[in-house]
Motif scaffolding. Sequence first.
Motif, PDB file in Angstrom:
ATOM      1  N   TRP A 137       0.841  -1.189   0.000  1.00  0.00           N
ATOM      2  CA  TRP A 137       0.000   0.000   0.000  1.00  0.00           C
ATOM      3  C   TRP A 137       0.878   1.241   0.000  1.00  0.00           C
ATOM      4  O   TRP A 137       2.015   1.225   0.451  1.00  0.00           O
ATOM      5  N   ARG A 138       0.319   2.319  -0.538  1.00  0.00           N
ATOM      6  CA  ARG A 138       1.051   3.585  -0.584  1.00  0.00           C
ATOM      7  C   ARG A 138       0.066   4.734  -0.499  1.00  0.00           C
ATOM      8  O   ARG A 138      -1.023   4.673  -1.085  1.00  0.00           O
ATOM      9  N   ILE A 139       0.441   5.775   0.242  1.00  0.00           N
ATOM     10  CA  ILE A 139      -0.351   6.998   0.282  1.00  0.00           C
ATOM     11  C   ILE A 139       0.565   8.177  -0.020  1.00  0.00           C
ATOM     12  O   ILE A 139       1.785   8.116   0.200  1.00  0.00           O
ATOM     13  N   ASP A 140      -0.034   9.254  -0.544  1.00  0.00           N
ATOM     14  CA  ASP A 140       0.762  10.449  -0.847  1.00  0.00           C
ATOM     15  C   ASP A 140       0.806  11.358   0.374  1.00  0.00           C
ATOM     16  O   ASP A 140       0.338  10.995   1.469  1.00  0.00           O
ATOM     17  N   ALA A 141       1.351  12.537   0.171  1.00  0.00           N
ATOM     18  CA  ALA A 141       1.511  13.474   1.274  1.00  0.00           C
ATOM     19  C   ALA A 141       0.172  13.912   1.853  1.00  0.00           C
ATOM     20  O   ALA A 141       0.095  14.341   3.006  1.00  0.00           O
ATOM     21  N   GLU A 142      -0.923  13.830   1.051  1.00  0.00           N
ATOM     22  CA  GLU A 142      -2.261  14.189   1.528  1.00  0.00           C
ATOM     23  C   GLU A 142      -2.998  12.982   2.108  1.00  0.00           C
ATOM     24  O   GLU A 142      -4.208  13.023   2.304  1.00  0.00           O
ATOM     25  N   ARG A 143      -2.272  11.912   2.332  1.00  0.00           N
ATOM     26  CA  ARG A 143      -2.810  10.675   2.904  1.00  0.00           C
ATOM     27  C   ARG A 143      -3.896  10.059   2.026  1.00  0.00           C
ATOM     28  O   ARG A 143      -4.899   9.527   2.510  1.00  0.00           O
ATOM     29  N   ARG A 144      -3.690  10.119   0.721  1.00  0.00           N
ATOM     30  CA  ARG A 144      -4.604   9.500  -0.238  1.00  0.00           C
ATOM     31  C   ARG A 144      -3.931   8.268  -0.833  1.00  0.00           C
ATOM     32  O   ARG A 144      -2.732   8.274  -1.113  1.00  0.00           O
ATOM     33  N   ASN A 155       0.673   7.938  14.017  1.00  0.00           N
ATOM     34  CA  ASN A 155       2.018   7.693  13.501  1.00  0.00           C
ATOM     35  C   ASN A 155       2.209   8.346  12.138  1.00  0.00           C
ATOM     36  O   ASN A 155       3.283   8.900  11.848  1.00  0.00           O
ATOM     37  N   ILE A 156       1.172   8.287  11.285  1.00  0.00           N
ATOM     38  CA  ILE A 156       1.277   8.890   9.956  1.00  0.00           C
ATOM     39  C   ILE A 156       1.390  10.408  10.067  1.00  0.00           C
ATOM     40  O   ILE A 156       2.198  11.044   9.367  1.00  0.00           O
ATOM     41  N   ARG A 157       0.586  11.007  10.938  1.00  0.00           N
ATOM     42  CA  ARG A 157       0.667  12.460  11.105  1.00  0.00           C
ATOM     43  C   ARG A 157       2.045  12.870  11.625  1.00  0.00           C
ATOM     44  O   ARG A 157       2.579  13.927  11.246  1.00  0.00           O
ATOM     45  N   ALA A 158       2.605  12.055  12.514  1.00  0.00           N
ATOM     46  CA  ALA A 158       3.924  12.363  13.075  1.00  0.00           C
ATOM     47  C   ALA A 158       5.061  11.896  12.175  1.00  0.00           C
ATOM     48  O   ALA A 158       6.231  12.130  12.498  1.00  0.00           O
ATOM     49  N   ARG A 159       4.715  11.256  11.045  1.00  0.00           N
ATOM     50  CA  ARG A 159       5.706  10.755  10.083  1.00  0.00           C
ATOM     51  C   ARG A 159       6.701   9.804  10.758  1.00  0.00           C
ATOM     52  O   ARG A 159       7.903   9.852  10.528  1.00  0.00           O
ATOM     53  N   TRP A 189      -6.470  -6.883  10.272  1.00  0.00           N
ATOM     54  CA  TRP A 189      -5.338  -6.587   9.402  1.00  0.00           C
ATOM     55  C   TRP A 189      -4.138  -6.222  10.254  1.00  0.00           C
ATOM     56  O   TRP A 189      -4.269  -5.520  11.267  1.00  0.00           O
ATOM     57  N   ARG A 190      -2.973  -6.651   9.796  1.00  0.00           N
ATOM     58  CA  ARG A 190      -1.723  -6.241  10.433  1.00  0.00           C
ATOM     59  C   ARG A 190      -0.961  -5.366   9.446  1.00  0.00           C
ATOM     60  O   ARG A 190      -0.645  -5.807   8.335  1.00  0.00           O
ATOM     61  N   VAL A 191      -0.666  -4.117   9.840  1.00  0.00           N
ATOM     62  CA  VAL A 191      -0.133  -3.107   8.924  1.00  0.00           C
ATOM     63  C   VAL A 191       1.241  -2.641   9.396  1.00  0.00           C
ATOM     64  O   VAL A 191       1.450  -2.371  10.582  1.00  0.00           O
ATOM     65  N   THR A 192       2.178  -2.524   8.425  1.00  0.00           N
ATOM     66  CA  THR A 192       3.513  -1.988   8.663  1.00  0.00           C
ATOM     67  C   THR A 192       3.776  -0.897   7.637  1.00  0.00           C
ATOM     68  O   THR A 192       3.407  -1.044   6.465  1.00  0.00           O
ATOM     69  N   GLY A 193       4.375   0.215   8.045  1.00  0.00           N
ATOM     70  CA  GLY A 193       4.641   1.296   7.104  1.00  0.00           C
ATOM     71  C   GLY A 193       5.785   2.182   7.542  1.00  0.00           C
ATOM     72  O   GLY A 193       6.202   2.185   8.706  1.00  0.00           O
ATOM     73  N   GLU A 194       6.308   2.964   6.561  1.00  0.00           N
ATOM     74  CA  GLU A 194       7.373   3.918   6.842  1.00  0.00           C
ATOM     75  C   GLU A 194       7.194   5.134   5.949  1.00  0.00           C
ATOM     76  O   GLU A 194       6.682   5.023   4.826  1.00  0.00           O
ATOM     77  N   PRO A 195       7.594   6.314   6.410  1.00  0.00           N
ATOM     78  CA  PRO A 195       7.457   7.523   5.592  1.00  0.00           C
ATOM     79  C   PRO A 195       8.448   7.530   4.434  1.00  0.00           C
ATOM     80  O   PRO A 195       9.522   6.933   4.515  1.00  0.00           O
ATOM     81  N   CYS A 196       8.080   8.215   3.351  1.00  0.00           N
ATOM     82  CA  CYS A 196       8.928   8.300   2.158  1.00  0.00           C
ATOM     83  C   CYS A 196       9.297   9.770   1.894  1.00  0.00           C
ATOM     84  O   CYS A 196       8.480  10.680   2.111  1.00  0.00           O
ATOM     85  N   PHE A 197      10.510   9.989   1.376  1.00  0.00           N
ATOM     86  CA  PHE A 197      11.014  11.331   1.060  1.00  0.00           C
ATOM     87  C   PHE A 197      11.679  11.283  -0.309  1.00  0.00           C
ATOM     88  O   PHE A 197      12.244  10.256  -0.707  1.00  0.00           O
ATOM     89  N   ASP A 198      11.615  12.424  -1.041  1.00  0.00           N
ATOM     90  CA  ASP A 198      12.255  12.467  -2.356  1.00  0.00           C
ATOM     91  C   ASP A 198      13.724  12.839  -2.206  1.00  0.00           C
ATOM     92  O   ASP A 198      14.260  12.911  -1.090  1.00  0.00           O
ATOM     93  N   TYR A 236       3.580   7.738   2.477  1.00  0.00           N
ATOM     94  CA  TYR A 236       3.926   6.492   3.181  1.00  0.00           C
ATOM     95  C   TYR A 236       3.840   5.312   2.218  1.00  0.00           C
ATOM     96  O   TYR A 236       3.061   5.323   1.247  1.00  0.00           O
ATOM     97  N   ARG A 237       4.594   4.305   2.535  1.00  0.00           N
ATOM     98  CA  ARG A 237       4.480   3.035   1.835  1.00  0.00           C
ATOM     99  C   ARG A 237       4.670   1.925   2.856  1.00  0.00           C
ATOM    100  O   ARG A 237       5.300   2.115   3.897  1.00  0.00           O
ATOM    101  N   GLY A 238       4.091   0.761   2.557  1.00  0.00           N
ATOM    102  CA  GLY A 238       4.216  -0.346   3.499  1.00  0.00           C
ATOM    103  C   GLY A 238       3.546  -1.603   2.991  1.00  0.00           C
ATOM    104  O   GLY A 238       3.199  -1.722   1.813  1.00  0.00           O
TER     105      GLY A 238
END
Length: 680
Positions: free
Chosen positions: A118-125, A170-174, A193-202, A210-212
Amino acid sequence: MLLIGNEDPTLRLLVNTVIMGMICGGAFALAALPQAVVGFMVPLIAGSAIFMITDAGPVNGIFAIMFGILTAIIMAGSLLHSKMLIRRVAAELEAREKTSVIELLLKSFEENSSDWLWRIDAERRLRDVSSRFAEAAGTDQKELEGASIQKLLKKLQSLGTAAAKDLLLNIRARRAFKDVTIPISLGGQQLWWRVTGEPCFDETGAYIGYRGVASDVTDTKLAEQRLSYLAHFDPLTGLVNRASFYDLIADHFAQSRSGSCFAVHFIDLDQFKAVNDTMGHAAGDRLLEEIAARFSSVVAPPDTLARLGGDEFAVLQRSGTSTDAAAALAQRLIDASVLPVEVNGDIFRVSASIGIAMAPSNGADGETLLRSADLALYQAKDAGRSTFCFFHTGMDDIAQERRLLGSELASALEAGELCLHFQPLIAAGTGEPAGFEALLRWQHPTRGLVPPSTFIPIAEQTGLIKAIGGWVIEEACRTASSWPEHLKVAVNLSPAQFEGSSIVEAVRSAITEARLDPQRLELEITESLFIAQPEDVLDKLRQLKGMGISVAMDDFGTGYSSLSYLWKFPFDRLKMDRSFVSAIEHDRIACDILRAISSLGRSLGMSITAEGVETEAQAKFLQGIGCDQLQGFLFSRPLPVENMPVYFLQPVIRRHRGEAGAQPDAGLFLKTGNQARSPL
């Protein structure tokens, strides 16, 4: 080179500047082609060298040298730039290749795994929604693409849960997060569901989302819940189990005010083993389920009902409980248990024995309180079952006494403290002895004569009854071998002697060693023998009967299924229970029962023996209904072996005193019995 050497300085400067610009521009333009740079620069360097040689002018010579150095620097720089450019292009190509491989592996992973990316953009979409993700969410890819993660969690009825709040925080706090388990509802089913994720930067360090990875862990979660349930509840009845019940008592002690009163009931089902062993464990389980449901209808919150295992239950009756309230609850439990239970079309009757301990008077901690309730339960069973008893301090002494007796009994056989007494079996028609029943006694060195009712249950509980029972058979056969040949010896068998041992071989060995005619041995059993493995018991009884040994049913009429056993096995004798005999003179129903038993025995070709005869009226009634043998204190108490010769000589002594013409009847032995009447 001729232009360089022109006399006009302005023209010469212009030409040199143009030439240098062409050289630099050409060198950098050809930087991606090292061979072209070399081809372009070498002629210039060569020309500079020729000019320097042919023109001896000082200015031109210096200029030529500088020109050569410059062109060499430009060529070296161009070659270095070319090399760096080639490396960068190669790196980019390698990175693109790696990215393609990673994308291919991720696609394969998602298609062949239960997990999804899964992946979301900076607007959490949500972005790049895969078919696997859409399938897990129960929706269409197009609908999920671009949707906010809050919208997805709301659709899955998970937005307000603690796990979802933690995820969004966690997402808001990156912050990176791992294995966050989120409960969801999909199609009316509870999933996880069990979810794991990490913030992404260019490349510039800007946050891009985020992606995870996520996975459905419903099976694992259900298995964990099942294990947790089994750790605290009984799987058959759904009641609290032993471990949780003990924890509840400990917690109740910790939370209760000082001096607060509550009760613990220990419950054991009577007659359950008969159902479980004769009808099978499946029927026994259904019976336990029914009894548990009945107890649950009686035990209301805040009280707690538990199943401790097997046919044992327990109740924690909460604070504020009085002894009257505890007694009332125990009686309701007993009343609920005694109602008939139907299992597979068969009707069963069980009952409950209950031991009650009150806190804090009967125990200041859980272990002591439970032990007190257990001791009270033993007392309830000894009191006749289907009743309840409260713990009192004397029960500790009784329990200690039993343990001490058990320890002493273990060495009593080797120490020669056990012995047999023999009680006559009187022929009702002649009044003469037809045989003797061997009765076990324990002559303790300090306690004196210990009654069988005290030590036989201990022997059965500890397993000593097998060794003791074998010795009884051997000793009875050995003693009977010295009697007149028309006298039989009767020996009682315990059900424990049929468990895990060869009773047939033990009896065969005893009669062979004593050289006793098998027809002179009669084995007495009770209905309880048939409770465990009835077919195996019947097979062993048939083998014994095939050897010529007689088999008698003792205490007939006190069980609930005697007739079925008479139909399955041809007993030689029925022994009427003493409880009916003692009621002859004041209970007409008891007389009718005895008449029925006697009639039944005669119709089946069995002899009838009445035990516990103590009065002449009882003896006359039993003779009148056709009993073959009479036994009891009216005739004689049990005799030690050393007193039996005197007993045998009594008829001779009486004849010698001039009573030879007297008709031998029960009265002859009645006098002997009256003279020697005493408790066992």
